[in-house]
Design a protein around this motif. Sequence first.
Motif, PDB file in Angstrom:
ATOM      1  N   GLU A 195       0.836  -1.201   0.000  1.00 24.05           N
ATOM      2  CA  GLU A 195       0.000   0.000   0.000  1.00 24.05           C
ATOM      3  C   GLU A 195       0.874   1.256   0.000  1.00 24.05           C
ATOM      4  O   GLU A 195       0.594   2.228  -0.711  1.00 24.05           O
ATOM      5  CB  GLU A 195      -0.916   0.000   1.219  1.00 24.05           C
ATOM      6  N   CYS A 196       1.942   1.247   0.813  1.00 26.55           N
ATOM      7  CA  CYS A 196       2.843   2.393   0.859  1.00 26.55           C
ATOM      8  C   CYS A 196       3.524   2.604  -0.497  1.00 26.55           C
ATOM      9  O   CYS A 196       3.695   3.754  -0.955  1.00 26.55           O
ATOM     10  CB  CYS A 196       3.885   2.210   1.958  1.00 26.55           C
ATOM     11  N   VAL A 197       3.934   1.518  -1.146  1.00 25.76           N
ATOM     12  CA  VAL A 197       4.606   1.619  -2.444  1.00 25.76           C
ATOM     13  C   VAL A 197       3.655   2.156  -3.504  1.00 25.76           C
ATOM     14  O   VAL A 197       4.002   3.062  -4.288  1.00 25.76           O
ATOM     15  CB  VAL A 197       5.172   0.242  -2.845  1.00 25.76           C
ATOM     16  N   GLN A 198       2.428   1.616  -3.546  1.00 25.12           N
ATOM     17  CA  GLN A 198       1.462   2.079  -4.548  1.00 25.12           C
ATOM     18  C   GLN A 198       1.082   3.530  -4.318  1.00 25.12           C
ATOM     19  O   GLN A 198       0.935   4.306  -5.274  1.00 25.12           O
ATOM     20  CB  GLN A 198       0.214   1.187  -4.515  1.00 25.12           C
ATOM     21  N   SER A 199       0.930   3.931  -3.055  1.00 23.48           N
ATOM     22  CA  SER A 199       0.611   5.326  -2.751  1.00 23.48           C
ATOM     23  C   SER A 199       1.747   6.251  -3.184  1.00 23.48           C
ATOM     24  O   SER A 199       1.500   7.359  -3.707  1.00 23.48           O
ATOM     25  CB  SER A 199       0.344   5.483  -1.254  1.00 23.48           C
ATOM     26  N   ALA A 200       3.002   5.798  -2.981  1.00 25.03           N
ATOM     27  CA  ALA A 200       4.137   6.611  -3.409  1.00 25.03           C
ATOM     28  C   ALA A 200       4.169   6.747  -4.927  1.00 25.03           C
ATOM     29  O   ALA A 200       4.493   7.823  -5.467  1.00 25.03           O
ATOM     30  CB  ALA A 200       5.435   5.988  -2.902  1.00 25.03           C
ATOM     31  N   ARG A 201       3.859   5.695  -5.647  1.00 25.25           N
ATOM     32  CA  ARG A 201       3.841   5.772  -7.106  1.00 25.25           C
ATOM     33  C   ARG A 201       2.784   6.740  -7.603  1.00 25.25           C
ATOM     34  O   ARG A 201       2.990   7.462  -8.585  1.00 25.25           O
ATOM     35  CB  ARG A 201       3.630   4.378  -7.686  1.00 25.25           C
ATOM     36  N   ALA A 259      -0.705  -0.587  12.542  1.00 26.38           N
ATOM     37  CA  ALA A 259      -0.613  -0.301  11.115  1.00 26.38           C
ATOM     38  C   ALA A 259      -0.471   1.195  10.846  1.00 26.38           C
ATOM     39  O   ALA A 259       0.266   1.608   9.941  1.00 26.38           O
ATOM     40  CB  ALA A 259      -1.838  -0.855  10.391  1.00 26.38           C
ATOM     41  N   LEU A 260      -1.157   2.033  11.622  1.00 28.76           N
ATOM     42  CA  LEU A 260      -1.102   3.476  11.393  1.00 28.76           C
ATOM     43  C   LEU A 260       0.301   4.019  11.670  1.00 28.76           C
ATOM     44  O   LEU A 260       0.837   4.808  10.876  1.00 28.76           O
ATOM     45  CB  LEU A 260      -2.133   4.183  12.268  1.00 28.76           C
ATOM     46  N   LEU A 261       0.913   3.605  12.782  1.00 31.30           N
ATOM     47  CA  LEU A 261       2.263   4.061  13.095  1.00 31.30           C
ATOM     48  C   LEU A 261       3.259   3.617  12.033  1.00 31.30           C
ATOM     49  O   LEU A 261       4.118   4.394  11.589  1.00 31.30           O
ATOM     50  CB  LEU A 261       2.697   3.534  14.462  1.00 31.30           C
ATOM     51  N   LEU A 262       3.163   2.367  11.612  1.00 27.86           N
ATOM     52  CA  LEU A 262       4.094   1.859  10.610  1.00 27.86           C
ATOM     53  C   LEU A 262       3.886   2.546   9.264  1.00 27.86           C
ATOM     54  O   LEU A 262       4.845   2.821   8.542  1.00 27.86           O
ATOM     55  CB  LEU A 262       3.926   0.346  10.471  1.00 27.86           C
ATOM     56  N   ARG A 263       2.634   2.832   8.926  1.00 26.71           N
ATOM     57  CA  ARG A 263       2.359   3.529   7.661  1.00 26.71           C
ATOM     58  C   ARG A 263       2.972   4.937   7.682  1.00 26.71           C
ATOM     59  O   ARG A 263       3.586   5.370   6.692  1.00 26.71           O
ATOM     60  CB  ARG A 263       0.849   3.605   7.466  1.00 26.71           C
ATOM     61  N   ARG A 264       2.838   5.632   8.806  1.00 26.52           N
ATOM     62  CA  ARG A 264       3.449   6.950   8.916  1.00 26.52           C
ATOM     63  C   ARG A 264       4.965   6.866   8.767  1.00 26.52           C
ATOM     64  O   ARG A 264       5.588   7.689   8.080  1.00 26.52           O
ATOM     65  CB  ARG A 264       3.117   7.572  10.268  1.00 26.52           C
ATOM     66  N   LEU A 270      10.966  16.502  11.424  1.00 26.18           N
ATOM     67  CA  LEU A 270      10.294  15.496  12.245  1.00 26.18           C
ATOM     68  C   LEU A 270      10.205  14.135  11.562  1.00 26.18           C
ATOM     69  O   LEU A 270       9.733  13.187  12.174  1.00 26.18           O
ATOM     70  CB  LEU A 270       8.873  15.959  12.604  1.00 26.18           C
ATOM     71  N   GLY A 271      10.642  14.038  10.291  1.00 26.70           N
ATOM     72  CA  GLY A 271      10.463  12.784   9.569  1.00 26.70           C
ATOM     73  C   GLY A 271      11.129  11.605  10.246  1.00 26.70           C
ATOM     74  O   GLY A 271      10.485  10.591  10.550  1.00 26.70           O
ATOM     75  N   LEU A 272      12.419  11.709  10.520  1.00 21.61           N
ATOM     76  CA  LEU A 272      13.125  10.600  11.157  1.00 21.61           C
ATOM     77  C   LEU A 272      12.701  10.414  12.607  1.00 21.61           C
ATOM     78  O   LEU A 272      12.747   9.298  13.137  1.00 21.61           O
ATOM     79  CB  LEU A 272      14.640  10.833  11.076  1.00 21.61           C
ATOM     80  N   ALA A 273      12.301  11.497  13.286  1.00 22.74           N
ATOM     81  CA  ALA A 273      11.829  11.364  14.660  1.00 22.74           C
ATOM     82  C   ALA A 273      10.529  10.572  14.712  1.00 22.74           C
ATOM     83  O   ALA A 273      10.310   9.768  15.634  1.00 22.74           O
ATOM     84  CB  ALA A 273      11.625  12.748  15.281  1.00 22.74           C
ATOM     85  N   VAL A 274       9.649  10.762  13.727  1.00 22.84           N
ATOM     86  CA  VAL A 274       8.410   9.970  13.659  1.00 22.84           C
ATOM     87  C   VAL A 274       8.743   8.500  13.451  1.00 22.84           C
ATOM     88  O   VAL A 274       8.157   7.606  14.074  1.00 22.84           O
ATOM     89  CB  VAL A 274       7.502  10.501  12.528  1.00 22.84           C
ATOM     90  N   VAL A 275       9.720   8.235  12.576  1.00 19.95           N
ATOM     91  CA  VAL A 275      10.126   6.837  12.330  1.00 19.95           C
ATOM     92  C   VAL A 275      10.720   6.224  13.595  1.00 19.95           C
ATOM     93  O   VAL A 275      10.395   5.089  13.967  1.00 19.95           O
ATOM     94  CB  VAL A 275      11.137   6.795  11.172  1.00 19.95           C
TER      95      VAL A 275
END
Length: 446
Positions: free
Chosen positions: A311-317, A337-342, A408-413
Amino acid sequence: MTRHWSTTTWIVMLAVSSLLLATLVSLAVIGWMPRPAPPQMRLDHAVQVLRGERAPAAEGMLVTLRDAPPSGHASPWLTQLTAHQLALPVEHVRLVWKGAGNAPDIKVYSRGTPVDALADPEVLRAQGLALAALQWPLFELGVQRADGRWQVLASDQGDVVAWRRQVLLALLGGTLLLAPLTAWAALRIGRPLRRLADAGAAVTLQSSTPLPDDGPRDVQMLAKAINAGRERLRDQAQDMTRMLAAVAHDLRTPLTGLRLRAEFAPPAQSARMVADIERMNAMIEQVLDYARGELEPASMLSLDMAALLDECVQSARLRGVDIHSGLTGPLPWHGDALLLRRALDNLIDNAARYAGTVEVEVHNTGDALWLEVADRGPGIPDGEKARLLQPFQRHESSRNRATGGTGLGLAVVQGAVRQHGGQLWLLDRPGGGLVVRMQLPVKSPQ
């Protein structure tokens, strides 16, 4: 009701009880065991040692050379007897005892009259065997050699050796008795601290389980203080989140109006205005995502990791990202799932922003899932990697208009990986670029 003493009280009690117990054991061993009898020597054995007929060590004796004769209190009769047995002049023999009361007072009577050894050699020979075989207190026997020096024979044992043996026995007994008490006290004090440390290492603002507050009173007070501090921090963080949500809501209203007005602007200006508005909306959403991830506990549910990645790959495309993935079959897992998707969306967007092309890989090693998001961008210097995992920290090259963000990108990860009990690494990619590797332990559905 069980009474809990402080750690200081426990340490003082342990020290005092250990001292008392060691003292009692030592006194008991030394007082209960009979005093060792003072060692004694036989005159005939000493003569045989000086003659070379016996080894000194076998008889507990020591032979030394001295420049002066041994000093002490002498017994004329025994000195004459020793000189007679050694076949030496009496002036070349010195037999002495240390201490005024240790020298034996030997007197020989014949028909009620004292006999002098020098005056009656026959009496000396007659009494020699009996006197020489008796046990005498420790003495020193010196014989003058031809060079004028004295060969002195003495005992190499004494009361000190016997008492030293008893003291060592007492200390050994005290140590054996104190060992269980010391081990029990160490466990009594150390276990609650260890449990508190282990629980404190896993404390987050999302966790609601209080720290264990058992053990000594000081440990209980520490656990309660940490629990209270965590509650205060959680309340403050929740207040911050509510403030950010209110600010974001208030900002979205004028941004929506600006978006409508931008539609009526000239095309060149409209595109620029819409891009700025979209970037502001994305920044506001990222701040809220970070705050929610820090405050809200993870909702662990069964999911298919492969489907989530797809889903993440298709959304990025759909967003125009050039992304390549090496996904296998279904990967059942347990997580939020929500945390991992973010987290994955942030990694993919960061890689696309700096490198253009993104590669995503996943591996299942049985005990963990390994997720990798790689690019061929400029990478991150080693000195910057730890800093960029902190919130609101941006790399210097990201401060331009095209790539800048909230930091905040890497901090969220990092927050998402931490809530799943995993680890995150920022690695240099061979040939140039960056590899972000996530290790997520496998957890059974609860």
